[in-house]
Design an enzyme around this catalytic site. Sequence first.
Site, PDB file in Angstrom:
ATOM      1  N   ASP A 192       0.825  -1.200   0.000  1.00 25.80           N
ATOM      2  CA  ASP A 192       0.000   0.000   0.000  1.00 25.80           C
ATOM      3  C   ASP A 192       0.864   1.257   0.000  1.00 25.80           C
ATOM      4  O   ASP A 192       0.346   2.371  -0.119  1.00 25.80           O
ATOM      5  CB  ASP A 192      -0.987   0.004   1.164  1.00 25.80           C
ATOM      6  CG  ASP A 192      -0.314  -0.015   2.536  1.00 25.80           C
ATOM      7  OD1 ASP A 192       0.921  -0.040   2.605  1.00 25.80           O
ATOM      8  OD2 ASP A 192      -1.046  -0.031   3.553  1.00 25.80           O
ATOM      9  N   SER A 193       2.183   1.075   0.077  1.00 19.42           N
ATOM     10  CA  SER A 193       3.114   2.186  -0.147  1.00 19.42           C
ATOM     11  C   SER A 193       2.949   2.750  -1.556  1.00 19.42           C
ATOM     12  O   SER A 193       3.465   3.830  -1.856  1.00 19.42           O
ATOM     13  CB  SER A 193       4.554   1.736   0.076  1.00 19.42           C
ATOM     14  OG  SER A 193       4.818   0.506  -0.584  1.00 19.42           O
TER      15      SER A 193
ATOM     16  N   GLU B 268      -1.783  -5.462   8.336  1.00 15.06           N
ATOM     17  CA  GLU B 268      -0.980  -4.826   9.375  1.00 15.06           C
ATOM     18  C   GLU B 268      -1.591  -5.020  10.758  1.00 15.06           C
ATOM     19  O   GLU B 268      -2.808  -5.081  10.922  1.00 15.06           O
ATOM     20  CB  GLU B 268      -0.844  -3.328   9.094  1.00 15.06           C
ATOM     21  CG  GLU B 268       0.004  -2.998   7.885  1.00 15.06           C
ATOM     22  CD  GLU B 268       0.232  -1.499   7.745  1.00 15.06           C
ATOM     23  OE1 GLU B 268      -0.159  -0.729   8.657  1.00 15.06           O
ATOM     24  OE2 GLU B 268       0.812  -1.086   6.725  1.00 15.06           O
TER      25      GLU B 268
ATOM     26  N   ASP C 149      -1.001  -6.309  -0.496  1.00 16.81           N
ATOM     27  CA  ASP C 149      -1.371  -5.621   0.745  1.00 16.81           C
ATOM     28  C   ASP C 149      -2.878  -5.366   0.777  1.00 16.81           C
ATOM     29  O   ASP C 149      -3.456  -4.893  -0.211  1.00 16.81           O
ATOM     30  CB  ASP C 149      -0.650  -4.267   0.809  1.00 16.81           C
ATOM     31  CG  ASP C 149       0.285  -4.161   1.990  1.00 16.81           C
ATOM     32  OD1 ASP C 149       0.192  -4.986   2.916  1.00 16.81           O
ATOM     33  OD2 ASP C 149       1.119  -3.236   1.989  1.00 16.81           O
TER      34      ASP C 149
ATOM     35  N   GLU D  33       8.960  -4.219  11.116  1.00 16.75           N
ATOM     36  CA  GLU D  33       9.361  -2.934  10.541  1.00 16.75           C
ATOM     37  C   GLU D  33       9.793  -1.949  11.615  1.00 16.75           C
ATOM     38  O   GLU D  33       9.087  -1.719  12.599  1.00 16.75           O
ATOM     39  CB  GLU D  33       8.228  -2.304   9.722  1.00 16.75           C
ATOM     40  CG  GLU D  33       8.622  -0.954   9.121  1.00 16.75           C
ATOM     41  CD  GLU D  33       7.669  -0.415   8.078  1.00 16.75           C
ATOM     42  OE1 GLU D  33       7.930   0.696   7.569  1.00 16.75           O
ATOM     43  OE2 GLU D  33       6.673  -1.096   7.773  1.00 16.75           O
TER      44      GLU D  33
ATOM     45  N   LYS E 116      -1.317  -9.539   2.698  1.00 16.09           N
ATOM     46  CA  LYS E 116      -0.658  -9.060   3.906  1.00 16.09           C
ATOM     47  C   LYS E 116      -1.584  -8.071   4.598  1.00 16.09           C
ATOM     48  O   LYS E 116      -2.271  -7.286   3.936  1.00 16.09           O
ATOM     49  CB  LYS E 116       0.678  -8.373   3.592  1.00 16.09           C
ATOM     50  CG  LYS E 116       1.434  -7.923   4.859  1.00 16.09           C
ATOM     51  CD  LYS E 116       2.788  -7.321   4.528  1.00 16.09           C
ATOM     52  CE  LYS E 116       2.691  -5.895   4.049  1.00 16.09           C
ATOM     53  NZ  LYS E 116       2.199  -4.941   5.094  1.00 16.09           N
TER      54      LYS E 116
END
Length: 296
Positions: A59-60, A130, A98, A198, A128
């Site tokens: 999602d970056s 978070e 993501d 991270e 993925k």
Amino acid sequence: MSAQPDVQIPHDPGRLPMTLPLLAEKKRLGDPIVMVTAYDYPSARAAEAAGVDLVLVGDSAATTVLGYNATTPVRLGDMLVLAAAVRRGLRTPLLIGDLPFGSYEVSDEQAVGAAVRMIQEAGCDAVKLEGGGPGPVSRARAIVQAGIPVMGHVGLTPQSSTALGGWKAQGRSAQAAAQIGQQALALQEAGCFAVVFEAIPAQVSEELMARMEIPVIGIGAGPATDGQVLVFHDLLGIRDGLGPRFVKRYANIQQEMNAGVAAYAQDVRARRYPAPEHTYKIDPAELAELQALLTA
């Protein structure tokens, strides 16, 4: 499970596609795992050519290719388009998509639905998400039970960076580090096949690795993890500024792009481009006939 690319991609015929059993074997053997982000067909081809193990459509993308100043504005629909483009450029790396902010927080059912779309519509091999609190752990478990592999993510989680006090290292106190460890273990227990650490101190990673049975991919988490991931635009210098402390820049592509476009603009304005070698020709007889037709 993943969609097949509809174009021919150069690849090493001796390299096997990455699978979850192969990934677990790499951890067992201590063979470092290479992961990189990609957001479109060209970046996917670069990852394929480099022979990386895992590709994350992160999602970056919100900040690297869509121009936002945070990851939260990117939507599931955006991620599906980007992931599908990456899928068409890959053969051997495992493709992970993501789940963006807002696509899984409401309920387990919402999370499973979003994960199914990432697999079915974009061709991802896994997803993925978070966080390692009760909510994300429940979502991860539900998605795994639906038959979709899940990668977890603890430490600095950009989708919730405001609640974490901004984009800064996490786990710098004993209590905070212990909480990260608890979250990672909860995701492992929920059935995640891997987890991202991270922006946590390298010594914390070292302490936690002894308890992790699944592969751990680090980004700003030191060398003790099973593998490393960097954002495509960070490692190649396709961005303004130097990026986070943990970034190592391997190229300066933004400078090259700027220089190339500037040189093109100068050539056009000076009428150096296009030159004769850049143009097409017509047979003289056909040209004469055209001229007659135009003057008739």
